[in-house]
Design a protein around this motif. Structure first.
Motif, PDB file in Angstrom:
ATOM      1  N   VAL A  26       0.871  -1.535  -0.076  1.00 49.83           N
ATOM      2  CA  VAL A  26       0.161   0.235   0.180  1.00 49.83           C
ATOM      3  C   VAL A  26       0.789   1.098   0.008  1.00 49.83           C
ATOM      4  O   VAL A  26       0.442   2.801  -0.330  1.00 49.83           O
ATOM      5  CB  VAL A  26      -1.384  -0.168   0.735  1.00 49.83           C
ATOM      6  N   ASN A  27       2.308   0.947   0.604  1.00 48.13           N
ATOM      7  CA  ASN A  27       2.805   1.687   0.835  1.00 48.13           C
ATOM      8  C   ASN A  27       3.947   2.032  -0.254  1.00 48.13           C
ATOM      9  O   ASN A  27       4.494   3.251   0.225  1.00 48.13           O
ATOM     10  CB  ASN A  27       4.056   2.879   2.049  1.00 48.13           C
ATOM     11  N   LEU A  28       4.237   1.580  -1.279  1.00 47.23           N
ATOM     12  CA  LEU A  28       4.582   1.948  -2.166  1.00 47.23           C
ATOM     13  C   LEU A  28       4.355   2.929  -3.377  1.00 47.23           C
ATOM     14  O   LEU A  28       3.653   3.657  -3.568  1.00 47.23           O
ATOM     15  CB  LEU A  28       5.144   0.365  -3.267  1.00 47.23           C
ATOM     16  N   SER A  29       5.852   4.128  -3.292  1.00 49.60           N
ATOM     17  CA  SER A  29       5.531   5.067  -3.599  1.00 49.60           C
ATOM     18  C   SER A  29       6.257   4.976  -5.004  1.00 49.60           C
ATOM     19  O   SER A  29       7.851   4.649  -4.631  1.00 49.60           O
ATOM     20  CB  SER A  29       5.970   6.312  -3.490  1.00 49.60           C
ATOM     21  N   LEU A  30       6.320   6.020  -6.319  1.00 45.61           N
ATOM     22  CA  LEU A  30       6.726   5.798  -7.347  1.00 45.61           C
ATOM     23  C   LEU A  30       8.303   6.700  -7.624  1.00 45.61           C
ATOM     24  O   LEU A  30       9.333   6.321  -7.498  1.00 45.61           O
ATOM     25  CB  LEU A  30       6.308   6.486  -8.443  1.00 45.61           C
ATOM     26  N   ASP A  31       8.044   7.575  -6.272  1.00 45.85           N
ATOM     27  CA  ASP A  31       9.376   8.579  -6.041  1.00 45.85           C
ATOM     28  C   ASP A  31      10.708   8.118  -5.043  1.00 45.85           C
ATOM     29  O   ASP A  31      10.799   7.655  -5.628  1.00 45.85           O
ATOM     30  CB  ASP A  31       8.790   9.631  -4.700  1.00 45.85           C
ATOM     31  N   ALA A  32       9.975   6.909  -4.468  1.00 45.31           N
ATOM     32  CA  ALA A  32      10.862   5.996  -3.149  1.00 45.31           C
ATOM     33  C   ALA A  32      11.067   5.497  -4.523  1.00 45.31           C
ATOM     34  O   ALA A  32      12.834   4.708  -4.139  1.00 45.31           O
ATOM     35  CB  ALA A  32      10.046   5.395  -2.177  1.00 45.31           C
ATOM     36  N   VAL A  33      10.343   4.363  -5.124  1.00 53.92           N
ATOM     37  CA  VAL A  33      11.432   3.803  -6.470  1.00 53.92           C
ATOM     38  C   VAL A  33      12.359   4.205  -6.778  1.00 53.92           C
ATOM     39  O   VAL A  33      12.920   3.630  -6.877  1.00 53.92           O
ATOM     40  CB  VAL A  33       9.808   2.525  -6.612  1.00 53.92           C
ATOM     41  N   ALA A  34      11.929   5.378  -7.280  1.00 54.16           N
ATOM     42  CA  ALA A  34      12.703   6.468  -8.319  1.00 54.16           C
ATOM     43  C   ALA A  34      14.679   6.363  -7.547  1.00 54.16           C
ATOM     44  O   ALA A  34      15.234   5.945  -8.245  1.00 54.16           O
ATOM     45  CB  ALA A  34      12.144   7.467  -8.878  1.00 54.16           C
ATOM     46  N   LYS A  35      13.884   6.857  -6.051  1.00 53.38           N
ATOM     47  CA  LYS A  35      15.151   6.977  -5.886  1.00 53.38           C
ATOM     48  C   LYS A  35      16.146   5.998  -5.344  1.00 53.38           C
ATOM     49  O   LYS A  35      17.506   6.390  -5.742  1.00 53.38           O
ATOM     50  CB  LYS A  35      14.571   8.011  -4.210  1.00 53.38           C
ATOM     51  N   ARG A  36      14.795   5.085  -4.941  1.00 50.10           N
ATOM     52  CA  ARG A  36      16.176   3.257  -4.651  1.00 50.10           C
ATOM     53  C   ARG A  36      17.267   3.168  -5.596  1.00 50.10           C
ATOM     54  O   ARG A  36      17.567   2.362  -5.596  1.00 50.10           O
ATOM     55  CB  ARG A  36      15.032   2.366  -3.862  1.00 50.10           C
ATOM     56  N   ALA A  37      16.560   3.204  -7.549  1.00 50.71           N
ATOM     57  CA  ALA A  37      17.023   2.670  -8.308  1.00 50.71           C
ATOM     58  C   ALA A  37      18.208   4.144  -8.835  1.00 50.71           C
ATOM     59  O   ALA A  37      18.926   3.667  -9.951  1.00 50.71           O
ATOM     60  CB  ALA A  37      15.686   2.860  -9.546  1.00 50.71           C
ATOM     61  N   GLY A  38      18.386   5.207  -8.379  1.00 49.78           N
ATOM     62  CA  GLY A  38      18.987   5.796  -8.470  1.00 49.78           C
ATOM     63  C   GLY A  38      18.741   6.352  -9.929  1.00 49.78           C
ATOM     64  O   GLY A  38      19.704   6.875 -11.294  1.00 49.78           O
ATOM     65  N   LEU A  39      17.418   6.904  -9.543  1.00 46.50           N
ATOM     66  CA  LEU A  39      16.797   7.529 -11.423  1.00 46.50           C
ATOM     67  C   LEU A  39      15.747   8.697 -11.639  1.00 46.50           C
ATOM     68  O   LEU A  39      15.756   9.087  -9.620  1.00 46.50           O
ATOM     69  CB  LEU A  39      15.509   6.404 -11.996  1.00 46.50           C
ATOM     70  N   SER A  40      15.584   9.748 -11.952  1.00 43.40           N
ATOM     71  CA  SER A  40      14.992  10.953 -11.411  1.00 43.40           C
ATOM     72  C   SER A  40      13.109  10.267 -12.099  1.00 43.40           C
ATOM     73  O   SER A  40      13.053   8.410 -12.772  1.00 43.40           O
ATOM     74  CB  SER A  40      15.213  11.747 -12.594  1.00 43.40           C
ATOM     75  N   LYS A  41      12.534  10.715 -11.260  1.00 46.09           N
ATOM     76  CA  LYS A  41      11.046   9.930 -11.471  1.00 46.09           C
ATOM     77  C   LYS A  41      10.526  10.008 -12.958  1.00 46.09           C
ATOM     78  O   LYS A  41       9.760   8.913 -13.492  1.00 46.09           O
ATOM     79  CB  LYS A  41      10.035  11.038 -10.695  1.00 46.09           C
ATOM     80  N   GLY A  42      10.804  10.929 -13.808  1.00 43.44           N
ATOM     81  CA  GLY A  42      10.927  10.985 -15.299  1.00 43.44           C
ATOM     82  C   GLY A  42      11.651  10.338 -15.514  1.00 43.44           C
ATOM     83  O   GLY A  42      11.071   8.994 -16.636  1.00 43.44           O
ATOM     84  N   GLY A  43      12.651   9.738 -14.951  1.00 43.53           N
ATOM     85  CA  GLY A  43      13.728   7.983 -15.938  1.00 43.53           C
ATOM     86  C   GLY A  43      12.180   7.183 -15.240  1.00 43.53           C
ATOM     87  O   GLY A  43      12.423   6.045 -16.584  1.00 43.53           O
ATOM     88  N   LEU A  44      12.341   6.973 -14.412  1.00 37.46           N
ATOM     89  CA  LEU A  44      11.006   6.256 -13.845  1.00 37.46           C
ATOM     90  C   LEU A  44       9.667   5.573 -14.669  1.00 37.46           C
ATOM     91  O   LEU A  44       9.431   4.747 -15.232  1.00 37.46           O
ATOM     92  CB  LEU A  44      10.575   5.950 -12.537  1.00 37.46           C
ATOM     93  N   LEU A  45       9.249   6.842 -14.974  1.00 38.28           N
ATOM     94  CA  LEU A  45       8.082   7.133 -15.734  1.00 38.28           C
ATOM     95  C   LEU A  45       8.209   6.600 -16.999  1.00 38.28           C
ATOM     96  O   LEU A  45       6.992   5.956 -17.496  1.00 38.28           O
ATOM     97  CB  LEU A  45       7.101   8.994 -15.671  1.00 38.28           C
ATOM     98  N   TYR A  46       9.285   6.854 -17.383  1.00 39.07           N
ATOM     99  CA  TYR A  46       9.777   6.374 -18.828  1.00 39.07           C
ATOM    100  C   TYR A  46       9.821   5.143 -18.729  1.00 39.07           C
ATOM    101  O   TYR A  46       9.137   4.556 -20.248  1.00 39.07           O
ATOM    102  CB  TYR A  46      11.168   7.192 -18.917  1.00 39.07           C
ATOM    103  N   THR A  47       9.995   3.990 -18.056  1.00 39.25           N
ATOM    104  CA  THR A  47       9.761   3.017 -18.026  1.00 39.25           C
ATOM    105  C   THR A  47       8.723   2.464 -17.908  1.00 39.25           C
ATOM    106  O   THR A  47       8.712   1.355 -18.480  1.00 39.25           O
ATOM    107  CB  THR A  47      11.131   2.657 -17.459  1.00 39.25           C
ATOM    108  N   PHE A  48       7.537   2.886 -17.001  1.00 33.43           N
ATOM    109  CA  PHE A  48       7.057   2.170 -16.037  1.00 33.43           C
ATOM    110  C   PHE A  48       5.928   4.044 -16.045  1.00 33.43           C
ATOM    111  O   PHE A  48       6.668   4.520 -14.633  1.00 33.43           O
ATOM    112  CB  PHE A  48       6.906   1.663 -14.409  1.00 33.43           C
TER     113      PHE A  48
END
Length: 192
Positions: A26-48
């Motif tokens: 429930v607490n999974l956030s795209l911001d946290a995923v991007a930060k953990r993966a070492g990407l910008s949120k835009g980089g994450l959103l490009y893939t997912f």
């Protein structure tokens, strides 16, 4: 041999799986995923492009990893009779003995959209068919499938009613149903 370099997709899925284990689906956030993966949120959103697509990716990754392990195990048995059933048992037992948690990404995806079960349904249907076709006893193969899926579901939903030793004994008993018994030693008569 050169180690595989993780792709951006791999890094994102790894980060999402780790975060889901830590804070829950429930607490999974795209911001946290991007930060953990070492990407910008835009980089994450490009893939997912959405959280739903990310969760769908987690489900697909889980199915793919299981299938790769299964096919390696099946090949180690030379694709002989009962090799698919024995491979399923071996892969599940290895995961269980290593005490690997069921992938929390699956629960996250289901909580977000029960439709994400469809790839698992399709895969399981194909797997059960392969097990039946390869088994000397197709009905027994189906019982193995149901037993393992039952154990996996109990673990996934943290509803284990058997202790660890009982679960391992059940898995090993399934294996014994399909492996040929060791032949009794043949006594050779003494030569006079």
């Amino acid at each position: 041999m050169v180690a595989d370099i993780p792709t951006t997709r791999d890094k994102i899925l790894q980060a999402a799986a780790e975060i889901t284990k830590e804070v829950g689906p429930v607490n999974l956030s795209l911001d946290a995923v991007a930060k953990r993966a070492g990407l910008s949120k835009g980089g994450l959103l490009y893939t997912f492009p959405t959280k739903a697509k990310l969760l769908e990716g987690l489900v697909e990754q889980h199915v793919s990893e299981f299938d790769q392990s299964l096919r390696r195990e099946e090949a180690s048995r030379n694709f002989g009779p009962n090799s698919v059933v024995l491979a399923v048992i071996a892969v599940y037992r290895a995961e269980f003995v290593c005490n690997e948690p069921e992938p929390s990404g699956i629960l996250a995806a289901i909580a977000n959209d029960p439709g994400f079960l469809e790839p698992i349904r399709r895969y399981n249907k194909q797997l059960l068919q392969r097990m039946r076709e390869n088994a000397a006893d197709p009905m027994l193969a189906m019982m193995v499938f149901l037993t393992i899926e039952g154990l996996r579901s109990l673990k996934l939903f943290e509803m284990n009613v058997l202790d660890r030793a009982e679960q391992i004994a059940a898995i090993d008993r399934l294996k014994n149903l399909f492996e040929p018994a060791d032949p009794a030693p043949v006594e050779t008569p003494a030569v006079a």
